[in-house]
Design a protein around this motif. Structure first.
Motif, PDB file in Angstrom:
ATOM      1  N   PRO A   1      -3.392   9.283   0.580  1.00 27.26           N
ATOM      2  CA  PRO A   1      -4.467   9.099   1.567  1.00 27.26           C
ATOM      3  C   PRO A   1      -4.953   7.639   1.616  1.00 27.26           C
ATOM      4  N   GLU A   2      -4.999   6.990   0.452  1.00 28.10           N
ATOM      5  CA  GLU A   2      -5.434   5.592   0.398  1.00 28.10           C
ATOM      6  C   GLU A   2      -4.458   4.685   1.146  1.00 28.10           C
TER       7      GLU A   2
ATOM      8  N   VAL B   1       0.820  -1.218   0.000  1.00 32.64           N
ATOM      9  CA  VAL B   1       0.000   0.000   0.000  1.00 32.64           C
ATOM     10  C   VAL B   1       0.851   1.264   0.000  1.00 32.64           C
ATOM     11  N   GLY B   2       2.171   1.116   0.061  1.00 34.73           N
ATOM     12  CA  GLY B   2       3.043   2.258  -0.182  1.00 34.73           C
ATOM     13  C   GLY B   2       3.092   2.602  -1.654  1.00 34.73           C
ATOM     14  N   ALA B   3       2.730   1.638  -2.480  1.00 32.89           N
ATOM     15  CA  ALA B   3       2.662   1.850  -3.925  1.00 32.89           C
ATOM     16  C   ALA B   3       1.353   2.559  -4.255  1.00 32.89           C
ATOM     17  N   VAL B   4       1.425   3.545  -5.112  1.00 30.91           N
ATOM     18  CA  VAL B   4       0.241   4.335  -5.464  1.00 30.91           C
ATOM     19  C   VAL B   4      -0.869   3.426  -5.988  1.00 30.91           C
ATOM     20  N   GLU B   5      -0.536   2.549  -6.938  1.00 29.05           N
ATOM     21  CA  GLU B   5      -1.558   1.671  -7.515  1.00 29.05           C
ATOM     22  C   GLU B   5      -2.032   0.638  -6.493  1.00 29.05           C
ATOM     23  N   GLY B   6      -1.117   0.097  -5.729  1.00 33.98           N
ATOM     24  CA  GLY B   6      -1.484  -0.895  -4.715  1.00 33.98           C
ATOM     25  C   GLY B   6      -2.403  -0.315  -3.675  1.00 33.98           C
ATOM     26  N   ALA B   7      -2.098   0.897  -3.219  1.00 35.31           N
ATOM     27  CA  ALA B   7      -2.926   1.546  -2.203  1.00 35.31           C
ATOM     28  C   ALA B   7      -4.342   1.769  -2.719  1.00 35.31           C
ATOM     29  N   ALA B   8      -4.472   2.274  -3.934  1.00 33.09           N
ATOM     30  CA  ALA B   8      -5.800   2.546  -4.489  1.00 33.09           C
ATOM     31  C   ALA B   8      -6.619   1.264  -4.593  1.00 33.09           C
ATOM     32  N   ALA B   9      -5.989   0.185  -5.053  1.00 33.71           N
ATOM     33  CA  ALA B   9      -6.712  -1.082  -5.247  1.00 33.71           C
ATOM     34  C   ALA B   9      -7.113  -1.721  -3.918  1.00 33.71           C
ATOM     35  N   VAL B  10      -6.238  -1.684  -2.935  1.00 30.06           N
ATOM     36  CA  VAL B  10      -6.541  -2.294  -1.642  1.00 30.06           C
ATOM     37  C   VAL B  10      -7.564  -1.444  -0.877  1.00 30.06           C
TER      38      VAL B  10
ATOM     39  N   ALA C   1      -2.770   1.543   5.919  1.00 31.52           N
ATOM     40  CA  ALA C   1      -1.768   1.336   6.970  1.00 31.52           C
ATOM     41  C   ALA C   1      -2.404   1.431   8.344  1.00 31.52           C
ATOM     42  N   GLU C   2      -3.294   2.387   8.522  1.00 28.43           N
ATOM     43  CA  GLU C   2      -4.008   2.517   9.794  1.00 28.43           C
ATOM     44  C   GLU C   2      -4.835   1.265  10.087  1.00 28.43           C
ATOM     45  N   ALA C   3      -5.483   0.734   9.063  1.00 32.09           N
ATOM     46  CA  ALA C   3      -6.281  -0.481   9.249  1.00 32.09           C
ATOM     47  C   ALA C   3      -5.384  -1.670   9.622  1.00 32.09           C
TER      48      ALA C   3
END
Length: 180
Positions: free
Chosen positions: A165-166, A23-32, A171-173
């Protein structure tokens, strides 16, 4: 059968730290994250168990087994479904494969433990390259050093890897799940 505590802790650690990096990756964060509606937010334990079940199957049956091919195909179908809204580049897939190739060594290396021989590193690379092939990932590095270089280049590029933000929500979750 419930895994021994050490096994359960290790699986939890690999999942949590691995997904933190994804989720540090822009695309990974958006998808997750899926705009705050992703499974990580709604059913975080189920998401972790599902991911760990796939990884466990791949290890138990081997990367070239029919069981692993079927499991990877299920994951690929899921990725293809979400890619209609949250596209994933081949570079992001390479990052994920490289990450899981190297993650155990990185985590244990922090404690000064270097568990893999060169032969085992080569086997780890081959295992994850085979998983990547099942998922139609192109251009995967063929060596441990290549995986390290590919992952490092991806994570050092703000075009691919930066706080969003994503990613922050995910990460918070993950932190909240780790603390329960």
């Amino acid at each position: 059968m419930t895994p021994r505590i050490g096994t359960a802790v290790y699986r939890h650690l690999i999942y949590t730290l691995g997904l933190m990096r994804i989720v540090g990756a822009v695309e990974g964060a958006a998808a997750v994250d899926r705009a705050g509606t992703g499974k990580i937010h709604r059913r975080g334990d189920a998401r972790a168990h599902d991911t760990n079940d796939h990884f466990r199957l791949w290890i138990q049956h081997g990367a070239s087994s029919p069981e692993t091919a079927a499991s990877a195909a299920r994951i690929q179908r899921m990725h293809d479904h979400y890619a209609r809204t949250y596209p994933f580049s081949n570079e992001t897939y390479i990052h994920g494969i490289a990450l899981f190739t190297l993650l155990s060594d990185e985590i244990l290396g922090i404690a000064g433990i270097h568990p893999f021989t060169e032969q085992e590193k080569a086997a780890q690379v081959q295992h994850w390259r085979t998983i990547g092939a099942h998922m139609n990932v192109q251009g995967l590095p063929a060596t441990w050093a290549g995986m390290q270089q590919g992952m490092r280049a991806y994570e050092e590029s703000p075009d691919w890897y930066r706080l969003t933000p994503e990613g922050h929500r995910c990460a918070e979750a993950l932190i909240e799940r780790a603390n329960t």
